[in-house]
Write a protein that holds these residues in place. Structure first.
Motif, short mmCIF file in Angstrom:
data_model
loop_
_atom_site.label_atom_id
_atom_site.label_comp_id
_atom_site.label_asym_id
_atom_site.label_seq_id
_atom_site.Cartn_x
_atom_site.Cartn_y
_atom_site.Cartn_z
N THR A 1 -71.19 -18.85 -56.29
CA THR A 1 -70.98 -17.38 -55.56
C THR A 1 -72.28 -16.95 -55.09
OG1 THR A 1 -69.18 -17.04 -56.96
CG2 THR A 1 -70.34 -15.21 -55.89
N ALA A 2 -72.53 -16.74 -53.80
CA ALA A 2 -73.55 -16.01 -53.13
C ALA A 2 -73.27 -14.67 -52.39
CB ALA A 2 -74.10 -17.04 -52.08
N ILE B 1 -78.76 -14.79 -47.13
CA ILE B 1 -78.49 -14.87 -48.58
C ILE B 1 -79.41 -14.28 -49.64
CG2 ILE B 1 -77.83 -16.50 -50.44
CD1 ILE B 1 -76.91 -18.38 -48.77
N THR B 2 -78.87 -13.11 -50.13
CA THR B 2 -79.99 -12.22 -51.07
C THR B 2 -79.80 -12.56 -52.50
OG1 THR B 2 -78.09 -10.62 -50.97
CG2 THR B 2 -79.68 -10.39 -49.33
N ASP B 3 -78.77 -13.27 -52.82
CA ASP B 3 -78.44 -13.63 -54.22
C ASP B 3 -77.67 -14.63 -54.30
OD1 ASP B 3 -79.31 -13.23 -57.01
OD2 ASP B 3 -77.77 -11.54 -57.27
N GLN C 1 -77.91 -27.50 -55.47
CA GLN C 1 -79.26 -27.55 -55.35
C GLN C 1 -79.95 -27.11 -53.89
OE1 GLN C 1 -81.00 -28.38 -58.04
NE2 GLN C 1 -78.95 -28.28 -59.15
N VAL C 2 -78.69 -26.71 -52.88
CA VAL C 2 -78.97 -26.22 -51.61
C VAL C 2 -79.32 -24.87 -51.32
CG1 VAL C 2 -78.58 -26.66 -49.10
CG2 VAL C 2 -78.48 -28.56 -50.71
N ILE C 3 -78.15 -24.06 -51.88
CA ILE C 3 -78.01 -22.68 -51.74
C ILE C 3 -78.94 -21.97 -52.48
CG2 ILE C 3 -76.46 -20.62 -51.98
CD1 ILE C 3 -75.57 -22.58 -49.95
N LYS C 4 -79.79 -21.27 -51.60
CA LYS C 4 -81.20 -20.45 -52.11
C LYS C 4 -81.15 -19.13 -51.68
CE LYS C 4 -82.39 -24.08 -54.62
NZ LYS C 4 -82.39 -24.20 -56.22
N PRO C 5 -81.49 -18.17 -52.51
CA PRO C 5 -81.70 -16.79 -51.58
C PRO C 5 -83.01 -17.14 -50.63
CG PRO C 5 -81.78 -16.67 -54.36
CD PRO C 5 -81.87 -18.25 -54.02
N ILE D 1 -65.40 -16.96 -42.50
CA ILE D 1 -65.99 -18.29 -42.61
C ILE D 1 -67.52 -17.83 -42.43
CG2 ILE D 1 -65.95 -20.52 -41.40
CD1 ILE D 1 -63.35 -20.00 -40.33
N ALA D 2 -68.07 -18.83 -43.26
CA ALA D 2 -69.67 -18.64 -43.38
C ALA D 2 -70.18 -20.04 -43.44
CB ALA D 2 -69.97 -17.73 -44.64
N ASN D 3 -71.47 -19.83 -42.68
CA ASN D 3 -72.65 -21.24 -42.72
C ASN D 3 -73.69 -20.91 -43.12
OD1 ASN D 3 -70.55 -22.69 -41.53
ND2 ASN D 3 -71.21 -22.98 -39.60
N ALA D 4 -74.20 -21.67 -43.89
CA ALA D 4 -75.86 -21.24 -44.24
C ALA D 4 -76.74 -22.34 -43.80
CB ALA D 4 -75.92 -21.32 -46.05
N TYR D 5 -77.79 -22.20 -43.37
CA TYR D 5 -78.58 -23.11 -42.87
C TYR D 5 -79.98 -23.26 -43.63
CZ TYR D 5 -75.56 -22.18 -39.25
OH TYR D 5 -74.60 -21.92 -38.38
#
Length: 410
Positions: A334-335, A303-305, A279-283, A355-359
């Motif tokens: 998968t992002a 994040i594009t997709d 629910q958090v990961i968004k393009p 290693i990846a972080n998304a904010y």
């Protein structure tokens, strides 16, 4: 550990300062290893609760993953038809452009088929020349038949005129013979005209159609001949190419090698985040990554997709029923991540582990007038905790070479 240290600054440290300066208790005397829990129990308990809450908030609203890679797809070098290798033009690790020849198969049968098709085209051209000559001959036959008919008609006319003057001078049998001769000559003229029309139809319709069919067969034979030369479909580097003259290759069982496209794995990063963060990961989310193939470097990304299904749950139709236990393995979201600025993945070898972080970014919701004060404070706290995760990623970028080369024993 970093979260615990930060939380201790606002929990354990104030509690200790109160004990030290407010109550006059000193470490080593009133505060010992055995009495520390009793003396600092409020600060330690608050620190543990705050640390767990902070870690939960950081890892939920700012997802992190070690399952990231500059994944790329290779292109299998395959001929469109099977055959024996007659000539090889490239070698391993050679860079080629799209359309460059890689190797050639034995083309004896295809060359023979092309020669037969070309001969058929030449044969039809010869038939058209002959038919043109026959058309001229048909004009002569028509003229001859018309002349004979005219002569027969003239003879019949004279005999009829003589019979009208004196019926006894001309026999009726002679008149009948001349009439039959006229009809026969008229039929000969019609036959000659029909023969000419047949030749004209043959020249204008039949032979051109046959020529087009022969040319199509020749074109097909040339295509089959061209298939014996296998060319690069894309620009890239030839890998695992050990083909030798005399080997037999087959499009189903015996590939010739592998080609890595020129830009493969140099434009995107594929990352798998935990299912709990679906629910958090968004393009559009801003992200950062550090790759073992390019140490001490933080790459800003976006994040594009986001794949809307989890790969571990897929079921293929087969002759066996699928047990739900087989799907128990937890999959990932998968992002697709792309560099925020062009060329920032340059220098990262395709296939590198990262290693990846998304904010999370809640600026729009914070600025919205319908957002309550409590909600705004919470969202401000969420965005602020992203700084902690960014610090952790930079520490990982510094320690990653040490862990790999020293602690990992590589």
């Amino acid at each position: 550990m970093l979260e615990f240290l930060l939380c201790s600054l606002v929990t354990i440290l104030p509690d200790y300062l109160y004990r030290r300066y407010g109550q006059g208790k000193r470490i080593g005397r009133e505060i010992t290893l055995y009495s520390m829990w009793f003396e600092l129990r409020r600060g330690i308990t608050a620190c543990l609760i705050l640390t767990v809450s902070l870690i939960t908030m950081i890892f939920y609203f700012h997802p992190s993953t070690t399952n990231a890679s500059t994944a790329f797809r290779t292109v299998t070098i395959l001929p469109e038809t099977g055959g024996r290798v007659a000539e090889v033009y490239v070698s391993r690790f050679q860079k080629v452009k799209a359309g460059d020849p890689l190797f050639r198969l034995d083309s004896t049968a295809q060359e023979a088929a092309l020669e037969v098709a070309d001969k058929r085209v030449a044969e039809i051209d010869a038939q058209m020349t002959v038919s043109t000559t026959e058309l001229a001959a048909a004009d002569g036959q028509i003229q001859t038949a018309e002349a004979t008919l005219q002569q027969a008609q003239d003879d019949l006319g004279r005999q009829l005129e003589l019979q009208q003057r004196n019926a006894s001078t001309v026999a009726q049998r002679e008149i009948d013979r001349l009439r039959q001769l006229v009809e026969g000559n008229r039929g000969a003229v019609a036959a000659a005209v029909a023969n000419k029309q047949s030749l004209q139809t043959k020249i204008s319709t039949l032979l051109p159609a046959q020529k087009e069919s022969a040319q199509a067969a020749a074109k097909q034979a040339r295509v089959e001949l061209d298939k014996t030369v296998v060319r690069a479909g894309v620009a890239g580097t030839v890998q695992q190419f050990t083909l030798r003259v005399g080997e037999v290759v087959n499009p189903l069982l015996r590939p010739a090698g592998v080609m890595v496209p020129e830009n493969a794995g140099r434009t995107t990063l594929i990352a798998g985040f935990g299912q709990i963060e679906a629910q958090v990961i968004k393009p559009g989310m801003i992200a950062e990554a550090t790759c073992i193939g390019k140490p001490f470097t933080i790459i800003p990304m976006v994040i594009t997709d986001v794949q809307d299904v989890i790969a571990s749950g897929q079921v293929r139709a087969s002759d066996q029923l699928v047990d739900a236990q087989q799907l128990a393995r937890q999959g990932t979201i998968t992002a697709v991540l792309e560099p925020l600025y062009p060329g920032q993945l340059n220098g990262v070898p395709p296939g590198s582990n990262c290693i990846a972080n998304a904010y999370s970014n809640n600026h729009d919701e914070i600025e919205a007038p319908e957002t309550g004060t409590g909600r705004k404070i919470f969202l401000h706290a969420v965005d602020a905790t992203g700084l902690v995760h960014a610090m952790i990623l930079r520490i990982q970028a510094v320690l990653l070479p040490v862990q790999t080369l020293v602690l990992g024993g590589h």
